[in-house]
Scaffold this motif. Sequence first.
Motif, PDB file in Angstrom:
ATOM      1  N   SER A 138      47.673  32.286  41.992  1.00  0.00           N
ATOM      2  CA  SER A 138      48.766  33.304  41.834  1.00  0.00           C
ATOM      3  C   SER A 138      49.330  33.631  43.474  1.00  0.00           C
ATOM      4  O   SER A 138      48.659  33.566  44.270  1.00  0.00           O
ATOM      5  CB  SER A 138      48.054  34.427  41.294  1.00  0.00           C
TER       6      SER A 138
ATOM      7  N   MET B   8      44.080  39.864  43.441  1.00  0.00           N
ATOM      8  CA  MET B   8      43.896  40.650  42.114  1.00  0.00           C
ATOM      9  C   MET B   8      44.461  40.151  41.127  1.00  0.00           C
ATOM     10  O   MET B   8      43.905  39.896  40.004  1.00  0.00           O
ATOM     11  CB  MET B   8      44.166  41.884  42.253  1.00  0.00           C
ATOM     12  N   SER B   9      45.697  39.409  41.195  1.00  0.00           N
ATOM     13  CA  SER B   9      46.258  38.652  40.057  1.00  0.00           C
ATOM     14  C   SER B   9      45.812  37.516  39.782  1.00  0.00           C
ATOM     15  O   SER B   9      45.600  37.146  38.303  1.00  0.00           O
ATOM     16  CB  SER B   9      47.919  38.408  40.185  1.00  0.00           C
TER      17      SER B   9
ATOM     18  N   ALA C  62      42.624  38.495  37.746  1.00  0.00           N
ATOM     19  CA  ALA C  62      43.201  38.955  36.253  1.00  0.00           C
ATOM     20  C   ALA C  62      43.315  37.902  35.426  1.00  0.00           C
ATOM     21  O   ALA C  62      43.277  37.874  34.286  1.00  0.00           O
ATOM     22  CB  ALA C  62      44.380  39.863  36.405  1.00  0.00           C
TER      23      ALA C  62
ATOM     24  N   SER D 257      48.998  41.115  33.956  1.00  0.00           N
ATOM     25  CA  SER D 257      49.702  41.946  34.858  1.00  0.00           C
ATOM     26  C   SER D 257      49.215  43.619  34.928  1.00  0.00           C
ATOM     27  O   SER D 257      48.843  44.309  35.858  1.00  0.00           O
ATOM     28  CB  SER D 257      51.179  42.196  34.445  1.00  0.00           C
TER      29      SER D 257
ATOM     30  N   ALA E 201      45.827  43.444  36.714  1.00  0.00           N
ATOM     31  CA  ALA E 201      46.214  43.297  38.135  1.00  0.00           C
ATOM     32  C   ALA E 201      46.438  44.680  38.790  1.00  0.00           C
ATOM     33  O   ALA E 201      45.987  44.879  39.691  1.00  0.00           O
ATOM     34  CB  ALA E 201      47.162  42.259  38.220  1.00  0.00           C
TER      35      ALA E 201
ATOM     36  N   ALA F  20      50.024  44.242  42.929  1.00  0.00           N
ATOM     37  CA  ALA F  20      49.647  42.698  42.224  1.00  0.00           C
ATOM     38  C   ALA F  20      50.045  42.538  40.719  1.00  0.00           C
ATOM     39  O   ALA F  20      50.366  41.510  40.398  1.00  0.00           O
ATOM     40  CB  ALA F  20      48.062  42.743  42.130  1.00  0.00           C
ATOM     41  N   CYS F  21      50.456  43.661  40.211  1.00  0.00           N
ATOM     42  CA  CYS F  21      51.196  43.250  38.807  1.00  0.00           C
ATOM     43  C   CYS F  21      52.407  42.823  38.764  1.00  0.00           C
ATOM     44  O   CYS F  21      52.937  42.213  37.800  1.00  0.00           O
ATOM     45  CB  CYS F  21      51.291  44.798  38.031  1.00  0.00           C
TER      46      CYS F  21
END
Length: 363
Positions: free
Chosen positions: A24, A128-129, A132, A161, A164, A171-172
């Motif tokens: 990501s 974080m993404s 997720a 998203s 995240a 991160a989203c």
Amino acid sequence: MSKKDFLSKLYLNTLEKGQVSWQSPSNIALVKYWGKYGEQLPKNTSISFTLSNCHTKTTLFYEPKTTEDYEFEVYLDGKREEGFEPKILKFFDRIEKFIRFLKDYRFRLETTNSFPHSSGIASSASGMSALALCLMEMELRLRSATFENELTKEFFNQKASFLARLGSGSACRSIEGPLIVWGELPEIPNSSNLYGTKYPFEVHPNFENYQDTILLVDKGEKQVSSTVGHNLMHEHPFAEERFAQANANMKKLIPVLKEGNLDAFIKIVESEALSLHAMMMTSMPYFILMKPNTLEIINRIWSFRKETGSKVCFTLDAGANVHVLYPESEKAQVYDFIKKELVAYCQNSQYICDQIGKGAKKL
Ligand code: PMV
């Protein structure tokens, strides 16, 4: 979509020992998010370019277990990083009602960043993404094993998203590309505070393969974390004006992106970067994340633009590094300028060449 659409049911089946991997990217905001409420909800709309070369690769190894608590270990570049584990624990706690199988497995999270560790580039958006997306991949496997309907790609991305965001707000905006909006604005259909959405309007070819060279001015630990910075917006004397300014800038950007008006683009983007830092300088306590070399670079970009008519501009994150943005058509000329005039202001002459990207990839 509302929060309850992302709630998870309990799965009756369990996956056998296995692994999932996602890559990501990081993203760079053009209109900045700074200030939040509730559970990681933004006070204003933001929009970012998804990056390409700056990314995190994460493999999540899972093994079923019967004990009651979370069990996981985090590895960065093959080395156990216990320092990251409290953040992941907090993330797991926040997302537990949306991902109900977290306590059913022992996890080993192996992660690597394409950009140098402690380069001052935040790895939270890409990290974080990526995590997720790995969890969503597990959800997908669990669902197909129970013969439930396949998740649509749209829902998969939205929920990734959404998750995240609960790890790190920005991160989203890292799941898809090339331009992602986060935060409700009536002028942008389907925009949401809960997750990032693809920018829905026409974008001029001037923005295709837009370049971002990241100048690493200061690689040290940030003196003030973004969590603290966001919280300082609660009592901030200019908070409401700032949120209104960001939303107004987002609206102004719509015709600018459509028409490919690079002069107007530069004004919005540079003003956003400086407004973000102005918020930091005028909060209580106040702080400055820019360094003398950040200002030196900004001034040189302005002089170069004046002398040559180039459309190069800068933006800043919550740190001292400078993102130098320019159209692909100016790649050779601006790169030459960066090497001759700007690299001298980078720590150990370090910089990263990146460009607008398409989003995360399953590995
Ligand atoms: O995602 P956070 O909580 O680390 O906040 C990041 C905020 C900025 O990077 C400064 C701006 C943005 O919109 O990305």
